[in-house]
Motif scaffolding. Sequence first.
Motif, PDB file in Angstrom:
ATOM      1  N   GLN A   1      -3.272   2.170  43.242  1.00 38.22           N
ATOM      2  CA  GLN A   1      -3.870   0.997  43.863  1.00 38.22           C
ATOM      3  C   GLN A   1      -3.217  -0.228  43.253  1.00 38.22           C
ATOM      4  O   GLN A   1      -2.884  -0.244  42.068  1.00 38.22           O
TER       5      GLN A   1
ATOM      6  N   ASP B   1      -5.111  -1.063  48.863  1.00 36.95           N
ATOM      7  CA  ASP B   1      -6.032  -0.133  48.223  1.00 36.95           C
ATOM      8  C   ASP B   1      -5.420   1.250  48.049  1.00 36.95           C
ATOM      9  O   ASP B   1      -5.978   2.093  47.337  1.00 36.95           O
ATOM     10  N   LYS B   2      -4.276   1.505  48.649  1.00 37.43           N
ATOM     11  CA  LYS B   2      -3.620   2.802  48.531  1.00 37.43           C
ATOM     12  C   LYS B   2      -2.305   2.745  47.763  1.00 37.43           C
ATOM     13  O   LYS B   2      -1.602   3.753  47.676  1.00 37.43           O
TER      14      LYS B   2
END
Length: 522
Positions: free
Chosen positions: A396, A375-376
């Motif tokens: 992402q 997600d990062k």
Amino acid sequence: YDGTSGSVARYSIADGTWKDITPVSGSDLYFGFGGVAVDLQKSGTIMVAALNSWWPDGQIFRSTDSGTTWSPLWAWSPSYPTMAKYYSYNAALAPWLGPNSVDFTLGDLQIGWMMEALVIDPFDSNHWLYGTGSTIYGGQDLLKWDTVHNVTLNSRADGIEETSVQGLVAPPSGPILYSALGDIEGIYLLTATLSELFDDDITGFVHSSLTTPPTAAYTNPKWSTCADIDYAGLNPAYLVRIGTGDSSSGKQVALSSDSGASWSQHYGAADNVSGGKVALSADGTTVLWKTSANGVQVSANQATFSVVSSLPSTAVIAADKKTSGIFYGASGSSFYISNDNGNTFAMKGSLGTSSSPVKIVVHPNVTGDIWVSSDKGLYHSTDSGATFTAMSGIDQAWAIALGAPSSSGGYPALFAAANVGGTIGYFRSDDQGVNWVQINDAAHGFGSVSSNVITADLRTYGRVYIGTNGRGIFYGDVSGKAPPNTATSTTQPRSLLQPLPRPRHLPPQRLERLLQAMVNAE
């Protein structure tokens, strides 16, 4: 899916009344009705289809007098249990549907089920179509129903797709592609071609042509949904797949040692344990299984699965493709490694501020060369996860894959479903994530980027497979040259906060060709 007392009614505009014209009654009415069609060329001609007749077959009725009398597509004749079917049958476009002839076996549902769409061509009374839970049937001689009471029934679903793809792998040798599919389980591809899928209950296929449909399917066990599939890096003929069912459909782990031509149940799997994701060791002897509700488990040499308590149950997992006995896991911001066949894991490194890792892929020829999407962003390690480099500009990332390099002996091409520089799409990098080219455009989004799966061809540079959640599997091949690079490599880790030039779009005439190729029409 259930219904026992359907009805059909006709409304009179002249006097504002309804009249019951249900084709059958009493013990013959054990289903509801779905599809209804009228012939705009022939007043009074109507057809209705049973929605949920689960035995002995689906049913369609036709009337030429506004529902006063009806004739069926099949009937007991001369009496039960002998069926008379008033059609000839051809499933050349989808031979996996069953025998390519009229099937009189009670319960085989050759006519279909869940038949909600039924139409007669408004310009051609002979042309009709109806949708089932497995394909689209129809024909070009419908008027014969009213004379000789026998029509030609063909599978007509050619280029229509509704499969939900759960997983894809493309090994370096043997069949070119394997898929894990929801509701119809999966297929494997025999050569560098793709074809179409249809049936709701068959487990998988061998594809030998881009345009010719397959004829073989996975069996033993046969599930309704395959949740994931993996191959052994050192011996790609060895495979594992997992299902989402219960003990009524056998063990939910299956193994193959002949490239998916045959399968056997893994009897070390507990009953009613299912789902999740799976990884197979490089030599094909050890299965690491992240189950849907019973934690991470491991089994070597088909022994009973045991719980791996040292790896969080939420972890994404992968096997090293080069060295047997090494497995990887990621959960939250932590990266884990096992050097003892998945029996124990130890935290190795950090994925920055990640809270939700999505996918781990490993270099097919280099131990410990690992990519992780989260997600990062997108992270890369060349030291078995001890340290990670965050790819600059990737906000992402979801599905990722490694494919054949752009030049012999080079680093594999990297594919990602990601948010690159603020643009969400599908991208390829030929220089380990330094420069990216977007390989799709606004007209080819293939549904939700974040829920789709991808894998890349290890034998053909630039070929990527995209598995969608409801639109089947697409593949893309390189066409033309990519724009020149605008960024240079660095040996230092790049912060996600450093700007990456916005993704470079190929001009329309050079967009990578994306062709829908496997079809299941429900």
